[in-house]
Design an enzyme around this catalytic site. Structure first.
Site, mmCIF file in Angstrom:
data_model
loop_
_atom_site.group_PDB
_atom_site.id
_atom_site.type_symbol
_atom_site.label_atom_id
_atom_site.label_comp_id
_atom_site.label_asym_id
_atom_site.label_seq_id
_atom_site.Cartn_x
_atom_site.Cartn_y
_atom_site.Cartn_z
ATOM 1 N N GLY A 16 8.904 31.497 8.227
ATOM 2 C CA GLY A 16 8.155 30.309 7.820
ATOM 3 C C GLY A 16 7.486 30.388 6.461
ATOM 4 N N ASN A 18 8.676 29.172 3.700
ATOM 5 C CA ASN A 18 8.804 27.850 3.065
ATOM 6 C C ASN A 18 7.809 26.864 3.658
ATOM 7 O OD1 ASN A 18 11.018 27.530 0.938
ATOM 8 N ND2 ASN A 18 12.025 28.820 2.484
ATOM 9 N N ARG A 69 23.930 20.740 23.081
ATOM 10 C CA ARG A 69 23.266 20.554 21.785
ATOM 11 C C ARG A 69 22.646 19.162 21.652
ATOM 12 N NH1 ARG A 69 25.770 21.046 15.894
ATOM 13 N NH2 ARG A 69 27.460 19.907 16.849
ATOM 14 N N ARG A 95 19.954 26.505 13.203
ATOM 15 C CA ARG A 95 20.925 25.828 14.070
ATOM 16 C C ARG A 95 21.572 24.648 13.370
ATOM 17 N NH1 ARG A 95 20.892 26.907 19.536
ATOM 18 N NH2 ARG A 95 19.577 28.727 19.807
ATOM 19 N N HIS A 113 18.290 25.716 0.715
ATOM 20 C CA HIS A 113 19.375 26.687 0.893
ATOM 21 C C HIS A 113 19.324 27.701 -0.251
ATOM 22 C CE1 HIS A 113 23.174 28.186 2.371
ATOM 23 N NE2 HIS A 113 23.615 28.208 1.115
ATOM 24 N N ASP A 149 25.382 22.219 4.831
ATOM 25 C CA ASP A 149 24.897 22.405 3.456
ATOM 26 C C ASP A 149 25.675 21.565 2.437
ATOM 27 O OD1 ASP A 149 23.082 24.317 4.461
ATOM 28 O OD2 ASP A 149 24.548 25.911 4.261
ATOM 29 N N GLU A 178 12.685 28.770 -4.109
ATOM 30 C CA GLU A 178 12.641 27.871 -2.949
ATOM 31 C C GLU A 178 11.229 27.344 -2.756
ATOM 32 O OE1 GLU A 178 14.486 29.265 0.709
ATOM 33 O OE2 GLU A 178 15.592 30.783 -0.388
HETATM 34 C C1 GRF Z 1 15.212 30.816 3.277
HETATM 35 O O1 GRF Z 1 15.847 31.674 2.367
HETATM 36 C C2 GRF Z 1 16.007 29.546 3.458
HETATM 37 O O2 GRF Z 1 16.618 29.120 2.286
HETATM 38 C C3 GRF Z 1 17.056 29.996 4.437
HETATM 39 O O3 GRF Z 1 16.363 30.814 5.347
HETATM 40 C C4 GRF Z 1 15.237 31.388 4.691
HETATM 41 C C5 GRF Z 1 14.033 30.999 5.479
HETATM 42 O O4 GRF Z 1 12.868 31.641 5.056
HETATM 43 N N1 GRF Z 1 17.708 28.848 5.003
HETATM 44 P P1 GRF Z 1 11.452 31.219 5.612
HETATM 45 O O5 GRF Z 1 11.550 31.183 7.152
HETATM 46 O O6 GRF Z 1 11.098 29.872 5.055
HETATM 47 O O7 GRF Z 1 10.528 32.306 5.167
#
Ligand code: GRF
Length: 206
Positions: A16, A18, A69, A95, A113, A149, A178
């Site tokens: 987490g 991000n 799903r 997922r 991504h 993606d 990111e």
């Molecule tokens: C990030 O590198 C994101 O781009 C990828 O998974 C990672 C997640 O990191 N899809 P976090 O959980 O946000 O630390």
């Protein structure tokens, strides 16, 4: 300009960071949004703890508890809709979304991504970049469509690939981008400045 902050629902499977970058940007006044709910497919996701610590509703939806799903995604959508989420942010969500889920939030799902899409979609993008021998890698924030993606690109940032890089060092360099891009893309969305024209995103002037 909208009067109220944009209501976000964040989907995350792991640490987490991000999510944290989004929360920090909101706190710093750089992102006119509010995270109403964090949903995870993993009970032990650190992202859920981060949410709880901040007083944000944290919801675990157990994939094992749903027959397929579609039912699982319906449960996730239920949690999002309960909080009147306006923009769904995938942040390390591991997922694939069902087509029905994507259609439920047309143009209202963002993903981050760790590659310069359309290069290296899917899993372990940083390792794919190293194996391909590219000199430049990076991060992408894009709108989510029904592919993996593949949706329209909102923002990208490049980083160099160094001769000494491992998957870990390259991932860390990309992750910093990111963390910068994601809140910025959410801000553009909140300000109503993202317009999709075919495959292209046009960012309207403020
Ligand atoms: C990030 O590198 C994101 O781009 C990828 O998974 C990672 C997640 O990191 N899809 P976090 O959980 O946000 O630390």
């Amino acid at each position: 300009m909208r009067a109220a902050p944009l209501i976000l629902g964040v989907l995350a499977s792991g640490r987490g960071s991000n999510l944290q970058a989004i929360l920090d940007a909101i706190d710093a006044g750089r992102c006119p949004a509010r995270v109403a709910v964090v949903v995870s497919d993993r009970k032990d996701a650190a992202a859920l703890d981060r949410a709880r610590r901040t007083g944000i509703r944290a919801v675990h939806v157990d994939p094992q508890a749903h027959p397929d799903r579609v039912a699982f995604d319906d449960a996730i959508a239920g949690a999002l809709d309960e909080h009147a989420v306006e923009l769904v942010c995938l942040a390390g969500y591991m997922r694939l979304l069902s087509p029905g889920f994507v259609r439920r939030y047309p143009g209202r799902i963002l993903n981050v991504h760790p590659a310069l899409l359309p290069a290296f979609p899917g899993l372990r993008a940083q390792r794919q970049a190293l194996e391909a021998g590219v000199r430049v890698a990076g991060a992408t924030v894009h709108l989510v469509d029904e592919g993996v993606d593949t949706g329209p690109i909102v923002l990208q940032a490049a980083v160099p690939v160094l001769a000494s890089d491992t998957e870990g060092t390259l991932s860390a360099r990309i992750l910093a981008e990111e963390h910068r891009l994601y809140p910025e893309a959410i801000r553009l969305f909140a300000e109503g400045r993202i317009e999709v024209s075919g495959r292209r995103v046009v960012v309207k002037e403020a």
